[in-house]
Design a protein around this motif. Structure first.
Motif, PDB file in Angstrom:
ATOM      1  N   GLN A  58       0.819  -1.197   0.000  1.00  0.00           N
ATOM      2  CA  GLN A  58       0.000   0.000   0.000  1.00  0.00           C
ATOM      3  C   GLN A  58       0.862   1.260   0.000  1.00  0.00           C
ATOM      4  N   GLU A  59       1.974   1.222   0.716  1.00  0.00           N
ATOM      5  CA  GLU A  59       2.887   2.373   0.720  1.00  0.00           C
ATOM      6  C   GLU A  59       3.506   2.569  -0.653  1.00  0.00           C
ATOM      7  N   ALA A  60       3.855   1.452  -1.308  1.00  0.00           N
ATOM      8  CA  ALA A  60       4.400   1.548  -2.663  1.00  0.00           C
ATOM      9  C   ALA A  60       3.375   2.136  -3.618  1.00  0.00           C
ATOM     10  N   ALA A  61       2.125   1.691  -3.481  1.00  0.00           N
ATOM     11  CA  ALA A  61       1.059   2.220  -4.332  1.00  0.00           C
ATOM     12  C   ALA A  61       0.910   3.721  -4.136  1.00  0.00           C
ATOM     13  N   ALA A  62       0.955   4.160  -2.878  1.00  0.00           N
ATOM     14  CA  ALA A  62       0.806   5.590  -2.591  1.00  0.00           C
ATOM     15  C   ALA A  62       1.940   6.395  -3.222  1.00  0.00           C
ATOM     16  N   ARG A  63       3.170   5.861  -3.156  1.00  0.00           N
ATOM     17  CA  ARG A  63       4.319   6.575  -3.739  1.00  0.00           C
ATOM     18  C   ARG A  63       4.172   6.695  -5.252  1.00  0.00           C
TER      19      ARG A  63
END
Length: 295
Positions: A58-63
């Motif tokens: 999810q953090e990767a998606a946000a970035r």
């Protein structure tokens, strides 16, 4: 002109090329950047990491989506973003249907949308299964920004409904482009071997050339109906290879082709040939689905 365009992104620079293409080509469209979290893969794990795979994804998606929004802002464009979880190609196709997407733009990795990871391998499934017109952007953003799109557009034609739909798409959507209709004559013999005059091959060549003239004349009629300028040309060779070589030699900016041809004519420029061109071409290729509209 497309009104609802989907661009899958995965953080690779090639995927962002799809956004660059949309910003230049579809000024009035609603563009959505989609990141798909694949629960079967965890590329961000490190030794001693206390975060769960879901948190990292999810953090990767946000970035990635934040980076996509930054690109849109630099172009003065609004951008919708969405994150979905599941098998990437399935989620891309499901979003396409559920959200009434009318055009999908995928950036390929390297020489082929098939080779490589994520959008590389996923691109194959999307190209084959997408229910709407799909554009495969093979160039990196830096090269794409150097082009003045739509630029010079090559449309291979073979007389089929699908090829005609591609020509109509190019004529109606790229009204500022310099468009060329190309018919590739796929000879059952090596055209480079001597003269065929006086041999049994002469009648075969004459028949194929006559058919080629009919196809190109029909293409010109389509352009005349729309008061559009159209160049036409004919070449000889294996269609997929010849189309790519011709486009590169003549310095075209992109190609538009029909896909899923079902004509009874042999060796169509649609279907598998269009997919082969999308795999091999270092230029952007738009694969148009559907029958030609209008007259």
């Amino acid at each position: 002109m497309p009104t609802n365009v989907l661009v899958p992104v995965d953080g690779h620079e090639r995927a962002f090329a799809g956004l660059e293409y949309c910003f230049a080509s579809f000024p009035d469209a609603t563009i959505t950047a989609l990141y798909v979290v694949d629960p079967t893969r965890d590329h961000y794990a490190t030794v001693g990491d206390v975060e769960s795979p879901e948190q990292r994804a999810q953090e990767a998606a946000a970035r990635v989506l934040e980076a996509a929004e930054s690109r849109a802002e630099r172009h003065g464009r609004d951008l919708q973003t969405e994150t979905r979880t599941g098998r990437p190609h399935s989620q891309i196709l499901e979003h396409t249907v559920e959200e009434n997407v009318d055009h999908v733009v995928v950036g390929s990795h390297g020489e082929s949308p098939i080779a490589g990871t994520y959008l590389g391998r996923v691109g194959e499934a999307v190209v084959r299964r997408s229910p709407v017109t799909t554009t495969v952007v093979a160039e990196p953003p830096t090269e794409l920004r150097e082009r003045e799109l739509p630029g010079r557009v090559l449309v291979p034609v073979d007389g089929s409904e699908q090829a005609t739909a591609a020509l109509v798409y190019a004529l109606e959507e790229f009204t500022d482009a310099a468009i060329t209709a190309l018919h590739v004559v796929d000879l059952p013999f090596d055209h480079s071997v001597g003269e065929v005059k006086g041999t049994y091959l002469e009648s075969i060549l004459e028949e194929l050339d006559e058919r080629s003239e009919e196809i190109l004349e029909s293409a010109t009629e389509r352009a005349d109906e729309r008061d559009a300028a159209l160049e036409t040309d004919r070449s000889y060779g294996s269609p997929a290879n010849e189309i790519v070589e011709y486009a590169l030699d003549a310095e075209f900016d992109q190609l538009v082709m029909g896909i899923h041809g079902r004509s009874l004519a042999a060796r169509l420029v649609t279907g598998s040939v269009a997919e082969a061109v999308a795999r091999r071409s270092p230029l952007t290729v738009t694969l148009v689905r559907g029958s030609p509209h209008g007259t």
